[in-house]
Write a protein that holds these residues in place. Structure first.
Motif, PDB file in Angstrom:
ATOM      1  N   TYR A  97     -17.092  -2.567 -29.839  1.00 28.03           N
ATOM      2  CA  TYR A  97     -16.765  -2.164 -28.471  1.00 28.03           C
ATOM      3  C   TYR A  97     -17.831  -1.204 -27.955  1.00 28.03           C
ATOM      4  CZ  TYR A  97     -14.624   0.650 -24.771  1.00 28.03           C
ATOM      5  OH  TYR A  97     -14.397   1.320 -23.595  1.00 28.03           O
ATOM      6  N   PHE A  98     -18.162  -1.344 -26.680  1.00 28.03           N
ATOM      7  CA  PHE A  98     -18.947  -0.301 -26.023  1.00 28.03           C
ATOM      8  C   PHE A  98     -18.470  -0.123 -24.589  1.00 28.03           C
ATOM      9  CE2 PHE A  98     -21.671  -4.145 -25.701  1.00 28.03           C
ATOM     10  CZ  PHE A  98     -21.805  -4.258 -24.329  1.00 28.03           C
ATOM     11  N   THR A  99     -18.608   1.086 -24.103  1.00 23.45           N
ATOM     12  CA  THR A  99     -18.098   1.448 -22.791  1.00 23.45           C
ATOM     13  C   THR A  99     -19.056   0.987 -21.693  1.00 23.45           C
ATOM     14  OG1 THR A  99     -19.228   3.577 -22.815  1.00 23.45           O
ATOM     15  CG2 THR A  99     -17.015   3.496 -23.764  1.00 23.45           C
ATOM     16  N   PRO A 100     -18.597   0.983 -20.448  1.00 21.29           N
ATOM     17  CA  PRO A 100     -19.531   0.782 -19.335  1.00 21.29           C
ATOM     18  C   PRO A 100     -20.575   1.899 -19.318  1.00 21.29           C
ATOM     19  CG  PRO A 100     -17.265   0.540 -18.599  1.00 21.29           C
ATOM     20  CD  PRO A 100     -17.208   1.094 -19.988  1.00 21.29           C
ATOM     21  N   LEU A 101     -21.689   1.637 -18.690  1.00 22.77           N
ATOM     22  CA  LEU A 101     -22.764   2.616 -18.615  1.00 22.77           C
ATOM     23  C   LEU A 101     -22.378   3.720 -17.639  1.00 22.77           C
ATOM     24  CD1 LEU A 101     -25.647   3.055 -19.735  1.00 22.77           C
ATOM     25  CD2 LEU A 101     -26.497   2.010 -17.626  1.00 22.77           C
ATOM     26  N   LEU A 102     -22.413   4.957 -18.143  1.00 17.22           N
ATOM     27  CA  LEU A 102     -22.110   6.114 -17.314  1.00 17.22           C
ATOM     28  C   LEU A 102     -23.414   6.809 -16.961  1.00 17.22           C
ATOM     29  CD1 LEU A 102     -20.129   8.186 -16.074  1.00 17.22           C
ATOM     30  CD2 LEU A 102     -20.083   9.325 -18.306  1.00 17.22           C
ATOM     31  N   THR A 103     -23.682   6.962 -15.677  1.00 21.17           N
ATOM     32  CA  THR A 103     -24.918   7.585 -15.209  1.00 21.17           C
ATOM     33  C   THR A 103     -24.633   8.963 -14.639  1.00 21.17           C
ATOM     34  OG1 THR A 103     -25.891   5.417 -14.708  1.00 21.17           O
ATOM     35  CG2 THR A 103     -26.917   7.350 -13.707  1.00 21.17           C
ATOM     36  N   ILE A 104     -25.289   9.974 -15.203  1.00 22.54           N
ATOM     37  CA  ILE A 104     -25.189  11.349 -14.715  1.00 22.54           C
ATOM     38  C   ILE A 104     -26.602  11.803 -14.375  1.00 22.54           C
ATOM     39  CG2 ILE A 104     -24.454  13.698 -15.233  1.00 22.54           C
ATOM     40  CD1 ILE A 104     -22.531  12.558 -17.286  1.00 22.54           C
ATOM     41  N   ASN A 105     -26.870  11.937 -13.081  1.00 18.87           N
ATOM     42  CA  ASN A 105     -28.230  12.194 -12.612  1.00 18.87           C
ATOM     43  C   ASN A 105     -29.135  11.085 -13.144  1.00 18.87           C
ATOM     44  OD1 ASN A 105     -27.495  14.519 -11.189  1.00 18.87           O
ATOM     45  ND2 ASN A 105     -27.703  15.792 -13.036  1.00 18.87           N
ATOM     46  N   GLN A 106     -30.107  11.406 -13.995  1.00 19.70           N
ATOM     47  CA  GLN A 106     -31.002  10.384 -14.521  1.00 19.70           C
ATOM     48  C   GLN A 106     -30.700  10.035 -15.985  1.00 19.70           C
ATOM     49  OE1 GLN A 106     -34.861  12.234 -13.650  1.00 19.70           O
ATOM     50  NE2 GLN A 106     -35.115  10.775 -11.977  1.00 19.70           N
ATOM     51  N   VAL A 107     -29.595  10.517 -16.493  1.00 15.67           N
ATOM     52  CA  VAL A 107     -29.200  10.250 -17.877  1.00 15.67           C
ATOM     53  C   VAL A 107     -28.119   9.173 -17.889  1.00 15.67           C
ATOM     54  CG1 VAL A 107     -28.149  11.239 -19.943  1.00 15.67           C
ATOM     55  CG2 VAL A 107     -29.794  12.571 -18.628  1.00 15.67           C
ATOM     56  N   LYS A 108     -28.250   8.223 -18.822  1.00 14.92           N
ATOM     57  CA  LYS A 108     -27.284   7.136 -18.944  1.00 14.92           C
ATOM     58  C   LYS A 108     -26.609   7.235 -20.310  1.00 14.92           C
ATOM     59  CE  LYS A 108     -30.317   4.211 -16.128  1.00 14.92           C
ATOM     60  NZ  LYS A 108     -29.566   4.396 -14.876  1.00 14.92           N
ATOM     61  N   LEU A 109     -25.282   7.111 -20.330  1.00 13.04           N
ATOM     62  CA  LEU A 109     -24.498   7.299 -21.550  1.00 13.04           C
ATOM     63  C   LEU A 109     -23.688   6.059 -21.875  1.00 13.04           C
ATOM     64  CD1 LEU A 109     -23.088  10.878 -20.849  1.00 13.04           C
ATOM     65  CD2 LEU A 109     -24.801  10.310 -22.556  1.00 13.04           C
ATOM     66  N   ARG A 110     -23.598   5.739 -23.165  1.00 19.02           N
ATOM     67  CA  ARG A 110     -22.676   4.715 -23.652  1.00 19.02           C
ATOM     68  C   ARG A 110     -22.046   5.197 -24.959  1.00 19.02           C
ATOM     69  NH1 ARG A 110     -22.557  -0.371 -21.154  1.00 19.02           N
ATOM     70  NH2 ARG A 110     -24.531  -1.057 -20.240  1.00 19.02           N
ATOM     71  N   GLN A 111     -20.797   4.804 -25.161  1.00 17.85           N
ATOM     72  CA  GLN A 111     -20.101   5.066 -26.424  1.00 17.85           C
ATOM     73  C   GLN A 111     -19.898   3.729 -27.133  1.00 17.85           C
ATOM     74  OE1 GLN A 111     -18.965   8.036 -27.915  1.00 17.85           O
ATOM     75  NE2 GLN A 111     -18.685   6.634 -29.633  1.00 17.85           N
ATOM     76  N   PHE A 112     -20.269   3.695 -28.415  1.00 23.59           N
ATOM     77  CA  PHE A 112     -20.120   2.491 -29.220  1.00 23.59           C
ATOM     78  C   PHE A 112     -19.100   2.745 -30.330  1.00 23.59           C
ATOM     79  CE2 PHE A 112     -24.258   2.304 -27.312  1.00 23.59           C
ATOM     80  CZ  PHE A 112     -24.459   0.969 -26.998  1.00 23.59           C
ATOM     81  N   VAL A 113     -18.256   1.749 -30.576  1.00 19.69           N
ATOM     82  CA  VAL A 113     -17.252   1.819 -31.635  1.00 19.69           C
ATOM     83  C   VAL A 113     -17.303   0.531 -32.438  1.00 19.69           C
ATOM     84  CG1 VAL A 113     -14.811   2.086 -32.200  1.00 19.69           C
ATOM     85  CG2 VAL A 113     -15.749   3.253 -30.196  1.00 19.69           C
ATOM     86  N   ASP A 114     -17.360   0.677 -33.774  1.00 22.62           N
ATOM     87  CA  ASP A 114     -17.344  -0.481 -34.662  1.00 22.62           C
ATOM     88  C   ASP A 114     -16.245  -0.270 -35.695  1.00 22.62           C
ATOM     89  OD1 ASP A 114     -18.829  -2.947 -35.897  1.00 22.62           O
ATOM     90  OD2 ASP A 114     -18.556  -1.538 -37.561  1.00 22.62           O
TER      91      ASP A 114
END
Length: 622
Positions: free
Chosen positions: A464-481
Motif C-alpha cells: 500500500y502507498f498513500t496519495p502524494l502529499l505536497t507541502i510547498n516543494q516537498v512531496k511525501l508518501r507513506q508505504f506499507v508492506d
C-alpha cells in the motif's frame, strides 16, 4: 513562438493534456511543441467525447484564456484508458511512416523538446553517447507502417519502451497528414547514461560491487561484472526483446564459493493483454557452497554440492468478455493456460534419506495452471522513481495450479490457488494484495490409506502507498508492506531458514528456523526539491518488524525482530545505476548469528510492483 488557431468544436492535444474549444480559439505555443488538432466527430466518437468531457469538467479553469475549454488535473494518476484518448480520433487513419527522435541524455525532456540546457560538464557526454539504434526501438513497437492506428497499440508501445532499462522516457506522437486518411508517427525517446558502478548488487552472490553497461553500442545489450566479497567473480550478458520477439535472454558465468558454473535463461512474458503466447526456458549447472552454523558450539563449517537444473514452460492466453466485479475483473480479460516442467539433479550433496535433507533430493515437477487475468496501467510519478513516468499495474488475477512431483523417494500430487487484486482506491491510495494457498497431497499406497496433505502453505501479501502529499516543494508518501506466511504440516523442506528473507532490511547470514512469519515494513519517503549536479534527493525513515514461530521445534518458539532507521537517496534519472542510498539502521533484536551494519552505502535498484500477468506455474514458496 507559433500562433495556433483551433476552430470551434475541436480538441487540441499537447503532450498528455487535451483541451476542447467550444468557440474559435487562438493558442500561442513554442514552435517546436508537438500538438495535434482533431475534430469532434460526434457520430463516431460519442463515447470518447462523453468520457473526455466528464473527466475534464472536474477541474477548475486554468485562467481566462481557457474559459472555453476544460483541462484534466495533471497531478492525479491516469489510466491507459485516458491516455488512449489522445489517439482515439485517429482510429480510421493508417500509418504512412514512422520516424524516430532521440533526445540528449542531459538537459532535455520529452515534455518540451524545445528545452536543451546541458551543463558544461554534461554537454561532452551528450556528444560522445551512442544513442539507441532506431531498429532497437522499432522492435519494441506493437505497430508498423501500413497498420490502422489502434490507440491500445500506441499506449502499449510507450509502456514497453519505458520498461527498457536504458530508456528514461518515451512518447509516441501522431502527425496528421492534411487531405487524406494517413498520419505519420513520431517515436521520441531519451536514453540514460549506460555505464555505472553498482555497490552491493542484488544478484544473490554477496557481491561488493559491480560494473555494468546496459546499452552496448546503442543495441540494447547489457554486460555486468560483479566482484564477490570473499573473492571471485560473476559475469552476466543480457539481451532484452531478442529480434523483436519480446523474448529476454541471459547468459551467466560464476566463479566463487557461493556459486561456480554457468547458466542460460530465456523468458517471454505476456507483455500486453493482446499477447497470445508466453514461455521460458532455463538451463544451468552449478556447484554451490553453503555455511553450516551450529548454535550450541557457536561454530561455522562449510560444505558444497552440485546441481544440474532445467526448466521449461509455455502459456497461451485467450481473450474473453468475462467481467465480474466480485473478482475485480472489470477490464479486458484473458483466460490463460500454461504448463511447465522442472528438473533438478543433485550430486556430491550431503547424505540424504527418505526423511532427511529434502532440499537435496533429485526431483521432477510437472505443473498445469489455468486462470483469468485482467489488467490496466496507471501513469503516475514519485512512487519508485523521483519524477519519471511510472506504469503502475491495476487489475486482478485468479489462478489454479496442479501437478505431480516425483523424487527418488516419493511421488506427490500438488494443488494451489492464487488470487491477486490491486488498484487505486479513491482518495485512500494504491492497494495491491495477493492470497495464496497450496499443498502437496500424498498418493495413497492402498485403498484403505487416508489422503494426507503435506507441506501446505498459506500466504498473504499486501502493498500500500498513500496519495502524494505536497507541502510547498516537498512531496511525501507513506508505504506499507505486510506479509504473512504459515506452513501447514511442514517438514524440513518447508521451514523458514537462513536462505529465506526474514523481512528486516540490512540483516543477513542468520541462523533461524520457523513455520510461520508475520512481517510489517513501514517507510516514509520525502521527495525534496534539492538538486545537486542533477541528483535529486529524497529522505526516508523505516521500521521493519517480524514475528516468527516454530511449532515443530521448541528451541526457537516465538521470536520478535526489529529494525528501524532512515537515510537519504540520491537519484539522477539520466544514469543507469539507479539510486545512491545511505541508510542508518538500529537493530535491537536480530536472529542468531545475524550480520548487519549500522551504516550502509549502496546503489539501490528500483523494485517492481506486483503485476497481474501470468508467468510459469510454480509451487508456492514459503
Amino acid at each position: 513562438m507559433d500562433t495556433i488557431r483551433v476552430k470551434a468544436d475541436r480538441f487540441l492535444f499537447i503532450h498528455d493534456e487535451a483541451y476542447y474549444a467550444r468557440v474559435d480559439t487562438i493558442f500561442i505555443l513554442p514552435d517546436t511543441t508537438d500538438f495535434y488538432i482533431r475534430k469532434n466527430n460526434m457520430e463516431r466518437t460519442q463515447e470518447f467525447y462523453r468520457r473526455v468531457e466528464t473527466k475534464m469538467s472536474k477541474s477548475k479553469l486554468a485562467n481566462v484564456m481557457y474559459d472555453y475549454m476544460f483541462s484534466q488535473n495533471s497531478s492525479s494518476p491516469r489510466t491507459e484508458e485516458f491516455h488512449e484518448q489522445r489517439f482515439t480520433p485517429y482510429e480510421r487513419e493508417s500509418i504512412s511512416a514512422i520516424r524516430y527522435k532521440h533526445l540528449p541524455i542531459f538537459g532535455a525532456t520529452v515534455k518540451d523538446t524545445t528545452i536543451y540546457k546541458p551543463s558544461k560538464f554534461s554537454k561532452p557526454i551528450n556528444k560522445a553517447h551512442v544513442y539507441t539504434r532506431d531498429w532497437v526501438i522499432r522492435r519494441n513497437l506493437t505497430f508498423q507502417s501500413g497498420d490502422r492506428i489502434n490507440p491500445e497499440d500506441l499506449v502499449d508501445s510507450e509502456r514497453l519502451i519505458r520498461r527498457l532499462r536504458y530508456i528514461k522516457e518515451a512518447r509516441v506522437m501522431v502527425n496528421e497528414r492534411p487531405g487524406d486518411d494517413q498520419a505519420d508517427i513520431a517515436v521520441v525517446t531519451q536514453d540514460v547514461f549506460p555505464y555505472s558502478l553498482i555497490l552491493s548488487p542484488n544478484n544473490d552472490n554477496d557481491a561488493m560491487f559491480g560494473i555494468t553497461s546496459i546499452n552496448i553500442g546503442g543495441i540494447g545489450h547489457e554486460f555486468e561484472y560483479d566482484y564477490i566479497r570473499n573473492g571471485g567473480s560473476d559475469f552476466f550478458y543480457r539481451v532484452a526483446n531478442i529480434s523483436g520477439t519480446f523474448i529476454d535472454g541471459e547468459l551467466n558465468y560464476s566463479h566463487h564459493f557461493l556459486r561456480t558454473g554457468a547458466g542460460a535463461n530465456l523468458e517471454r512474458d505476456f507483455v500486453t493483454q493482446q499477447t497470445k503466447y508466453a514461455g521460458g526456458a532455463s538451463l544451468n549447472k552449478y556447484e554451490f557452497g553453503e555455511y553450516n552454523y551450529q548454535p550450541m558450539t557457536d561454530t561455522t563449517t562449510t560444505y558444497s554440492y552440485n546441481r544440474n537444473y532445467a526448466n521449461l514452460w509455455v502459456g497461451r492466453a485467450f481473450q474473453t468478455k468475462i467481467k465480474s466485479q466480485f473478482f475485480g475483473v472489470d477490464a479486458l480479460t484473458n483466460i490463460v493456460a500454461s504448463a511447465g516442467v522442472e528438473h533438478q539433479d543433485f550430486y556430491d550433496q550431503p547424505v540424504i534419506s527418505a526423511d532427511t535433507n529434502y532440499r537435496y533430493h533429485d526431483r521432477n515437477t510437472y505443473l498445469l495452471s489455468i486462470g483469468v487475468s485482467a489488467r490496466n496501467y496507471y501513469k503516475d510519478r514519485f512512487i519508485l522513481q523521483f519524477g519519471r513516468t511510472e506504469d503502475i499495474p491495476t487489475g486482478s488475477a485468479l489462478g489454479i495450479v496442479t501437478g505431480i512431483q516425483t523424487t527418488e523417494f516419493r511421488t506427490r500430487l500438488y494443488v494451489g490457488y492464487n488470487y491477486a487484486r490491486g488498484g487505486y482506491v479513491g482518495k485512500i491510495g494504491y492497494l495491491n494484495g495477493i492470497i495464496s494457498l497450496g499443498s502437496f497431497i500424498k498418493i495413497k499406497e492402498d485403498i484403505y490409506e487416508e489422503t494426507t496433505y503435506q507441506n501446505g502453505i498459506l500466504k498473504l501479501g499486501i502493498d500500500y502507498f498513500t496519495p502524494l502529499l505536497t507541502i510547498n516543494q516537498v512531496k511525501l508518501r507513506q508505504f506499507v508492506d505486510f506479509t504473512f506466511s504459515q506452513a501447514i504440516i511442514p517438514d524440513e523442506e518447508y521451514i523458514l531458514n537462513s536462505q529465506s528473507d526474514i523481512g528486516i532490511r540490512g540483516v543477513r547470514g542468520y541462523y533461524h528456523r520457523a513455520t510461520s512469519k508475520v512481517n510489517i515494513k513501514l517507510e516514509t519517503v520525502m521527495f525534496t526539491p534539492i538538486n545537486f549536479l542533477e541528483f535529486r534527493m529524497a529522505a526516508f525513515g523505516f521500521l521493519d518488524y517480524t514475528v516468527t514461530k516454530n511449532s515443530e521445534n521448541d528451541f526457537f518458539g516465538t521470536d520478535h525482530f526489529l529494525g528501524l532507521g532512515g537515510g537519504i537517496r540520491l537519484r539522477n534519472d539520466n544514469l543507469a545505476f539507479s539510486t545512491i542510498q545511505v541508510r542508518f539502521g538500529y537493530y535491537p533484536s536480530t536472529p542468531i548469528n545475524a550480520s548487519y551494519g549500522m551504516i550502509n552505502l549502496a546503489t539501490a535498484a528500483s523494485v517492481g510492483i506486483r503485476d497481474f500477468n501470468f508467468k510459469a506455474p510454480e509451487i508456492i514458496p514459503f
